[in-house]
Design an enzyme around this catalytic site. Sequence first.
Site, PDB file in Angstrom:
ATOM      1  N   GLY A 300       0.776  -0.877   0.037  1.00  0.00           N
ATOM      2  CA  GLY A 300      -0.128  -0.103  -0.454  1.00  0.00           C
ATOM      3  C   GLY A 300       0.876   0.751   0.064  1.00  0.00           C
ATOM      4  O   GLY A 300       2.165   1.440  -0.396  1.00  0.00           O
ATOM      5  N   SER A 301       0.329   1.914   1.323  1.00  0.00           N
ATOM      6  CA  SER A 301       1.399   3.753   0.647  1.00  0.00           C
ATOM      7  C   SER A 301       2.900   4.076   1.113  1.00  0.00           C
ATOM      8  O   SER A 301       3.088   4.851   0.875  1.00  0.00           O
ATOM      9  CB  SER A 301       0.236   4.639   0.814  1.00  0.00           C
ATOM     10  OG  SER A 301      -1.116   4.331   0.609  1.00  0.00           O
ATOM     11  N   THR A 302       2.905   2.169   1.901  1.00  0.00           N
ATOM     12  CA  THR A 302       4.046   2.628   2.534  1.00  0.00           C
ATOM     13  C   THR A 302       5.627   2.533   1.939  1.00  0.00           C
ATOM     14  O   THR A 302       6.466   2.625   1.583  1.00  0.00           O
ATOM     15  CB  THR A 302       4.685   0.878   3.208  1.00  0.00           C
ATOM     16  OG1 THR A 302       4.553  -0.190   2.484  1.00  0.00           O
ATOM     17  CG2 THR A 302       3.572   1.538   4.992  1.00  0.00           C
ATOM     18  N   ILE A 303       4.747   2.245   0.396  1.00  0.00           N
ATOM     19  CA  ILE A 303       5.976   2.136  -1.001  1.00  0.00           C
ATOM     20  C   ILE A 303       5.783   3.574  -1.389  1.00  0.00           C
ATOM     21  O   ILE A 303       6.882   4.239  -2.088  1.00  0.00           O
ATOM     22  CB  ILE A 303       5.375   1.343  -1.954  1.00  0.00           C
ATOM     23  CG1 ILE A 303       5.124  -0.065  -1.652  1.00  0.00           C
ATOM     24  CG2 ILE A 303       5.887   1.602  -3.782  1.00  0.00           C
ATOM     25  CD1 ILE A 303       6.769  -0.840  -1.694  1.00  0.00           C
ATOM     26  N   LYS A 304       5.470   4.395  -1.277  1.00  0.00           N
ATOM     27  CA  LYS A 304       5.008   6.323  -1.821  1.00  0.00           C
ATOM     28  C   LYS A 304       6.413   6.831  -1.684  1.00  0.00           C
ATOM     29  O   LYS A 304       6.724   7.319  -2.994  1.00  0.00           O
ATOM     30  CB  LYS A 304       3.772   7.285  -0.344  1.00  0.00           C
ATOM     31  CG  LYS A 304       2.632   6.818  -1.709  1.00  0.00           C
ATOM     32  CD  LYS A 304       0.913   7.393  -1.144  1.00  0.00           C
ATOM     33  CE  LYS A 304       0.180   5.829  -1.786  1.00  0.00           C
ATOM     34  NZ  LYS A 304      -1.552   7.026  -0.812  1.00  0.00           N
TER      35      LYS A 304
END
Length: 588
Positions: A300-304
Amino acid sequence: MSKQAKVNKKPKVITWRLYLVVVVIIAVFVAIASRAAFLQVIESENLKNQGDRRSERTIVSQSHRGNIVDRHGTALAVSVPVQIVWSDPKIVHEKNGLVDKRRWQALADVLDRPVEKLLSAVKNPNRRFVYLKRQVSPAQADYIKQLKIPGIFLKPSSRRYYPTGEITAHVVGYTNIDDEGKNGIERSFDEWLTGEPTKRKVRKSRDGMVVERLSTVEEGEHANDVVISIDQRIQAIAYKELKTATEYHRATSGSVVVLDVKTGEILAMVNTPSYNPNNRRTMNAYKLRNRAITDTFEPGSTIKPLAAMTALDFGEYKVDSMINTSPGWYRLGANRIRDPRNLGKVDIATIIAKSSNVGISKLALSVPKEQFLTSFYAMGFGSHTNVTLPVESPGVLRERRRWSDFELATLSFGYGMAVTPLQLARAYSVIANDGKLNPISILKLDKAPQGEQVVSPEIAQAMLQMMEGVTKAGGTALKARIGGYRVAGKTGTARKAVAGGYGDDYVVSFAGIAPIDNPRLVTIVIINEPKGDKYYGGDVAAPVFAKVTTGALQLLNVAPSKTVTVPMKLARLSSPEHRSIEGRLYEQ
């Protein structure tokens, strides 16, 4: 009347009798001599071999398994002396050992086995060896000795004991009843821990006593200890906080990984549910997995932050570039990417702090496809971390020729790929370590390794500063704040994939770095399928990060940050006055 004269006759030798006796004596001596010659010359080797088979034995010296200790020498796995209870059924029957049933009942009680099973095990008088129970304590062994049951014997052995129980179970692993490593460090370093026993040939008397030491058949090797990188103090804190959070949110499972930024050493790796290796009854199959390295999830958004860092390194945008996210959605072919609300024209720091899908998608699409994917591979996604723990998953990052713009966009916010918690920790260490990727180690290192530069130091530093906004007012993780330390991080709330799409369950996460001014720790928190109204990473995973990292920084004597962290009660206030105070407190 005249007397007749008497004639004295000499005894006459019976020659044939004499000859017979002589012949018999000679025959006896010849027979004895022949037999002796036969035994001494012809049958000597055979008789010697038979004698050796009856008296010579090869004894194996007991070799205790090496210890497993943490980086400070705290014992995590040790070998303790025990006894093996065995029986010779032939002796039991020859010496009427079955007569006194009271002694057998007492033996059954101490061994915690039905007396019928014990009697059944020794009922065959032709058997010479049968186990009654492995690994009984010295106190139990003394009691069994006092029972004095004929044909019941004890043999010294050892068993594995784990002082920290379920806290380090997934890292340390366990051994089976034969002292063979079956999971964790016990399995990966089984040969190193076991060593080799010394084998000696001896001669024993009829009663089993050693009367002569003949030779050494095989010289053994001492067992070795293993010093792992885990800090048991941090491990205990991480397990306590993770277990509390998963129980409170009624989550299916959870994982926490704490990584040393400078060395790549794993300071803590915990999972729930766990098991107690000292109690084999708790070792259900689903509890045995080290989920931090075996279970994958869409991050999820931890890759952003990682996607944004790639865009800054190889794309057309700069650190101070502005990206237009209006009108709050972005159409790519037949698909549409949405933000929770229209953020308008914002900088990259705001995209990270507000977790904008539209903004990060535009950043990702500014990078050539090959370069974008190569950057992700360079940060360790789609490959093993080589952490020397068994059954590690490489995750999933597809290698294919064609990627649509929509697929690359969703990849930039953590969908369409799968990672393990340890892989995510390794990738975040790149941000914390000035763009260098260090190898991951579960063993304590004597010196820091030479990392590989995968991102420019300036961009890594810039991204670290941007990620601090996630924990500031308006960010998604106010509950990740730590008193006295500046922290950076990113929340993640991803729907779990099911057949045909995505279901209603979530995997929530928080990936954080602390402290910002001199990064020391990367902490990853994963909570799987939390129940209830709160299922966002900022509400469920961020508080665990704060508690674990606070304790770890204090234990490691890391100096507080130069700037003061805003207290939580002040952070919750939303008035312009309080927001301006917060801004001044965070100024360098």
